[in-house]
Design a protein around this motif. Structure first.
Motif, PDB file in Angstrom:
ATOM      1  N   ALA A  17      72.988  21.629  21.288  1.00 12.77           N
ATOM      2  CA  ALA A  17      71.798  20.534  21.288  1.00 12.77           C
ATOM      3  C   ALA A  17      72.249  19.263  20.484  1.00 12.77           C
ATOM      4  O   ALA A  17      72.023  18.115  21.050  1.00 12.77           O
ATOM      5  N   GLY A  18      72.975  19.620  19.505  1.00  9.54           N
ATOM      6  CA  GLY A  18      73.487  18.423  18.618  1.00  9.54           C
ATOM      7  C   GLY A  18      74.525  17.789  19.450  1.00  9.54           C
ATOM      8  O   GLY A  18      74.464  16.253  19.457  1.00  9.54           O
ATOM      9  N   THR A  19      75.320  18.474  20.092  1.00 10.33           N
ATOM     10  CA  THR A  19      76.427  17.808  20.875  1.00 10.33           C
ATOM     11  C   THR A  19      75.919  16.770  21.958  1.00 10.33           C
ATOM     12  O   THR A  19      75.985  15.627  22.458  1.00 10.33           O
ATOM     13  N   VAL A  20      75.016  17.343  22.694  1.00 12.88           N
ATOM     14  CA  VAL A  20      74.390  16.802  24.044  1.00 12.88           C
ATOM     15  C   VAL A  20      73.395  15.557  23.299  1.00 12.88           C
ATOM     16  O   VAL A  20      73.657  14.275  23.623  1.00 12.88           O
ATOM     17  N   ILE A  21      72.567  15.796  22.418  1.00  8.49           N
ATOM     18  CA  ILE A  21      71.834  14.693  22.063  1.00  8.49           C
ATOM     19  C   ILE A  21      72.503  13.425  21.390  1.00  8.49           C
ATOM     20  O   ILE A  21      72.194  12.117  21.476  1.00  8.49           O
ATOM     21  N   ASN A  22      73.500  13.816  20.583  1.00  4.89           N
ATOM     22  CA  ASN A  22      74.259  12.597  19.737  1.00  4.89           C
ATOM     23  C   ASN A  22      75.400  11.916  20.916  1.00  4.89           C
ATOM     24  O   ASN A  22      75.363  10.761  20.660  1.00  4.89           O
ATOM     25  N   SER A  23      75.759  12.818  21.787  1.00  5.33           N
ATOM     26  CA  SER A  23      76.139  12.031  22.606  1.00  5.33           C
ATOM     27  C   SER A  23      75.411  10.839  23.498  1.00  5.33           C
ATOM     28  O   SER A  23      75.876   9.736  23.745  1.00  5.33           O
ATOM     29  N   ILE A  24      74.382  11.249  23.954  1.00  5.21           N
ATOM     30  CA  ILE A  24      73.369  10.439  24.484  1.00  5.21           C
ATOM     31  C   ILE A  24      72.799   9.315  23.695  1.00  5.21           C
ATOM     32  O   ILE A  24      72.825   8.001  24.039  1.00  5.21           O
ATOM     33  N   CYS A  25      72.853   9.512  22.406  1.00  7.73           N
ATOM     34  CA  CYS A  25      72.296   8.441  21.332  1.00  7.73           C
ATOM     35  C   CYS A  25      73.307   7.572  21.233  1.00  7.73           C
ATOM     36  O   CYS A  25      73.097   6.197  21.150  1.00  7.73           O
ATOM     37  N   ILE A  26      74.564   7.811  21.293  1.00 11.06           N
ATOM     38  CA  ILE A  26      75.796   7.028  21.081  1.00 11.06           C
ATOM     39  C   ILE A  26      76.056   5.972  22.396  1.00 11.06           C
ATOM     40  O   ILE A  26      76.127   4.945  22.187  1.00 11.06           O
ATOM     41  N   ASP A  27      75.650   6.792  23.572  1.00 15.57           N
ATOM     42  CA  ASP A  27      75.821   5.847  24.623  1.00 15.57           C
ATOM     43  C   ASP A  27      74.507   4.846  24.474  1.00 15.57           C
ATOM     44  O   ASP A  27      74.781   3.830  25.049  1.00 15.57           O
ATOM     45  N   MET A  28      73.319   5.178  24.457  1.00 22.22           N
ATOM     46  CA  MET A  28      72.203   4.265  24.357  1.00 22.22           C
ATOM     47  C   MET A  28      72.398   3.222  23.207  1.00 22.22           C
ATOM     48  O   MET A  28      72.138   2.055  23.455  1.00 22.22           O
ATOM     49  N   ASN A  29      73.255   3.488  22.067  1.00 22.29           N
ATOM     50  CA  ASN A  29      73.381   2.412  21.029  1.00 22.29           C
ATOM     51  C   ASN A  29      74.616   1.383  21.618  1.00 22.29           C
ATOM     52  O   ASN A  29      74.494   0.227  21.508  1.00 22.29           O
ATOM     53  N   GLU A  30      75.727   2.206  22.302  1.00 18.27           N
ATOM     54  CA  GLU A  30      76.690   1.256  22.771  1.00 18.27           C
ATOM     55  C   GLU A  30      76.300   0.189  23.981  1.00 18.27           C
ATOM     56  O   GLU A  30      76.521  -0.644  24.255  1.00 18.27           O
ATOM     57  N   THR A  31      75.426   0.869  24.946  1.00 16.78           N
ATOM     58  CA  THR A  31      75.130   0.228  26.033  1.00 16.78           C
ATOM     59  C   THR A  31      73.645  -0.762  26.114  1.00 16.78           C
ATOM     60  O   THR A  31      73.631  -1.660  26.893  1.00 16.78           O
ATOM     61  N   ILE A  32      72.948  -0.280  25.037  1.00 20.65           N
ATOM     62  CA  ILE A  32      71.589  -1.157  24.873  1.00 20.65           C
ATOM     63  C   ILE A  32      71.376  -1.751  23.550  1.00 20.65           C
ATOM     64  O   ILE A  32      71.237  -2.903  23.507  1.00 20.65           O
ATOM     65  N   TYR A  33      71.340  -0.840  22.591  1.00 21.91           N
ATOM     66  CA  TYR A  33      70.631  -1.410  21.478  1.00 21.91           C
ATOM     67  C   TYR A  33      71.763  -2.402  20.678  1.00 21.91           C
ATOM     68  O   TYR A  33      71.444  -3.285  19.977  1.00 21.91           O
ATOM     69  N   LYS A  34      73.147  -1.961  20.826  1.00 20.81           N
ATOM     70  CA  LYS A  34      73.959  -2.936  20.249  1.00 20.81           C
ATOM     71  C   LYS A  34      73.873  -4.531  20.675  1.00 20.81           C
ATOM     72  O   LYS A  34      74.274  -5.498  20.057  1.00 20.81           O
ATOM     73  N   LYS A  35      73.791  -4.318  21.842  1.00 26.45           N
ATOM     74  CA  LYS A  35      73.310  -5.796  22.637  1.00 26.45           C
ATOM     75  C   LYS A  35      72.489  -6.468  22.035  1.00 26.45           C
ATOM     76  O   LYS A  35      72.229  -7.778  22.159  1.00 26.45           O
ATOM     77  N   LEU A  36      71.403  -5.699  21.565  1.00 27.68           N
ATOM     78  CA  LEU A  36      69.953  -6.431  21.120  1.00 27.68           C
ATOM     79  C   LEU A  36      70.193  -6.674  19.556  1.00 27.68           C
ATOM     80  O   LEU A  36      69.168  -6.875  19.027  1.00 27.68           O
ATOM     81  N   GLY A  37      71.195  -6.154  18.762  1.00 31.66           N
ATOM     82  CA  GLY A  37      71.426  -6.191  17.532  1.00 31.66           C
ATOM     83  C   GLY A  37      70.485  -5.172  16.889  1.00 31.66           C
ATOM     84  O   GLY A  37      70.337  -5.284  15.573  1.00 31.66           O
ATOM     85  N   GLY A  38      70.299  -3.852  17.560  1.00 27.01           N
ATOM     86  CA  GLY A  38      69.186  -3.155  17.198  1.00 27.01           C
ATOM     87  C   GLY A  38      70.134  -1.666  16.858  1.00 27.01           C
ATOM     88  O   GLY A  38      71.337  -1.579  17.157  1.00 27.01           O
ATOM     89  N   ARG A  39      69.253  -0.583  16.638  1.00 22.33           N
ATOM     90  CA  ARG A  39      69.626   0.710  16.542  1.00 22.33           C
ATOM     91  C   ARG A  39      69.048   1.951  16.909  1.00 22.33           C
ATOM     92  O   ARG A  39      67.668   1.696  16.831  1.00 22.33           O
ATOM     93  N   LEU A  40      69.464   2.754  17.261  1.00 19.65           N
ATOM     94  CA  LEU A  40      68.646   4.079  17.649  1.00 19.65           C
ATOM     95  C   LEU A  40      69.395   4.992  16.929  1.00 19.65           C
ATOM     96  O   LEU A  40      70.332   5.479  16.863  1.00 19.65           O
ATOM     97  N   SER A  41      68.333   5.971  16.175  1.00 17.75           N
ATOM     98  CA  SER A  41      68.895   6.994  15.406  1.00 17.75           C
ATOM     99  C   SER A  41      68.254   8.293  15.342  1.00 17.75           C
ATOM    100  O   SER A  41      67.075   8.339  16.104  1.00 17.75           O
ATOM    101  N   ILE A  42      68.702   9.408  15.236  1.00 19.51           N
ATOM    102  CA  ILE A  42      68.306  10.621  15.353  1.00 19.51           C
ATOM    103  C   ILE A  42      67.924  11.422  14.182  1.00 19.51           C
ATOM    104  O   ILE A  42      69.022  11.368  13.230  1.00 19.51           O
ATOM    105  N   VAL A  43      66.801  11.860  14.068  1.00 18.64           N
ATOM    106  CA  VAL A  43      66.514  12.832  12.780  1.00 18.64           C
ATOM    107  C   VAL A  43      66.106  14.244  13.327  1.00 18.64           C
ATOM    108  O   VAL A  43      65.371  14.518  14.228  1.00 18.64           O
ATOM    109  N   TRP A  44      66.901  15.134  12.542  1.00 25.30           N
ATOM    110  CA  TRP A  44      66.713  16.651  12.949  1.00 25.30           C
ATOM    111  C   TRP A  44      65.739  16.934  11.760  1.00 25.30           C
ATOM    112  O   TRP A  44      66.051  17.086  10.650  1.00 25.30           O
ATOM    113  N   LYS A  45      64.708  17.699  12.244  1.00 26.20           N
ATOM    114  CA  LYS A  45      63.698  18.371  11.283  1.00 26.20           C
ATOM    115  C   LYS A  45      63.594  19.766  11.402  1.00 26.20           C
ATOM    116  O   LYS A  45      63.887  20.168  12.185  1.00 26.20           O
ATOM    117  N   THR A  46      63.267  20.246   9.995  1.00 27.08           N
ATOM    118  CA  THR A  46      62.981  21.940   9.796  1.00 27.08           C
ATOM    119  C   THR A  46      61.682  22.187  10.074  1.00 27.08           C
ATOM    120  O   THR A  46      61.407  23.393   9.789  1.00 27.08           O
TER     121      THR A  46
END
Length: 303
Positions: A17-46
């Motif tokens: 799960a961590g591998t899949v989600i982190n990979s997609i999050c990195i891709d979203m940051n590189e292709t969308i958020y970085k161009k907007l000067g923004g950031r997408l982050s993931i938090v895992w909760k217990t």
């Protein structure tokens, strides 16, 4: 293969799960958020609940600072649901009435035959988890936290959308329920599109398809994705899934309502000539409708 070869341990489930989600999050940051000067982050909760949430952390005038939270419990239970669905599908002959209904749509196999059991389980699990992620991303990108803050009279400082925990509060009715349902359906639509494109990307990679038929593998993955989404709609609505409603009630539409609206979206996307050109699935519109419908109803019957 033994059970230990087929099923992942709890730790392996979390790692996947961590591998899949982190990979997609990195891709979203590189292709969308970085161009907007923004950031997408993931938090895992217990937290011990089957929940995911999305939160807007920035002011409206600032670049997007978005956060998606996923509970480890959700990941664990999602994998268990997928394993249970596969046991149901493999033993469908013990439910002849259900099988008869499904066969009236199409007599296709309950599970894709081009993957082994372990791959079927893992592909359905990853597709379902990816849908949850993109659903939360849809809430964020469409500013649903702010929309709900205005129409549901929430505090504008608390721009969080919970998938399940909100059900512990007073059930929404009338306009508040209608607004909540509308934003959920909008997030569904965004997630469906992104998931299909993600499946196209994944099953175009040479190390994935190898000597297999790309179109056949893609359709098998679509079948698992649709079954997984169907199960998710029931899982998030819980014990109230079968209750008929004349007007919107609660935070989420009934599973059958969500399927009724989202399945045509999938039919349309898979019917685009350009998708057939890219993936080579070679299915006409009738065959697509049968494949997707049967997969969706199998998930509903399982639940």
């Amino acid at each position: 293969m033994t059970n230990s070869d087929i099923y992942l341990s709890e730790q392996e489930v979390y790692q996947l799960a961590g591998t899949v989600i982190n990979s997609i999050c990195i891709d979203m940051n590189e292709t969308i958020y970085k161009k907007l000067g923004g950031r997408l982050s993931i938090v895992w909760k217990t937290d011990e609940s089957f929940n995911a949430s999305a939160k807007i952390l920035n002011d409206l005038s600032d670049p997007p600072n978005h956060q998606i939270s996923l509970n480890y419990y959700l990941v664990k239970e999602l994998y268990r649901d997928v394993v249970a669905y596969h046991e149901f599908a493999e033993n469908i002959h013990y439910h002849p009435d259900i099988l008869q209904v499904l066969n009236s749509i199409s007599e296709a196999p309950m599970l894709p035959e081009d993957f082994n059991k372990k791959d079927n389980i893992n592909n359905m699990f990853m597709a379902s988890l990816t849908f949850i992620f993109f659903h939360e991303l849809g809430h964020l990108m469409q500013q649903h936290g702010r929309i709900r803050a205005v129409f549901l009279e929430n505090a504008i400082e608390d721009l969080m959308i919970d998938e399940c925990n909100i059900n512990n509060s007073t059930p929404l009715t009338e306009k508040q329920a209608a607004v909540s349902h509308t934003t959920e359906l909008a997030a569904d639509s965004s997630a469906i599109s992104r998931c299909i494109f993600e499946l196209m990307r994944h099953f175009s990679e040479e190390d994935i398809i190898r000597d297999g038929d790309k179109g056949t593998l893609f359709l098998g993955a679509v079948q698992l994705f649709v079954s997984g989404v169907s199960c998710l709609f029931y899982r998030f609505r819980g014990v109230e899934s079968g209750r008929l409603e004349q007007t919107p009630f609660g935070t989420h539409p009934l599973p059958l309502v969500r399927l009724e609206i989202n399945l045509p979206h999938i039919y349309e996307m898979l019917s685009f000539p350009v998708i057939d050109e890219i993936m080579g699935h070679k299915l006409n519109r009738e065959s697509i409708v049968k494949l997707v419908s049967r997969a969706a109803y199998s998930g509903a019957f399982f639940w």
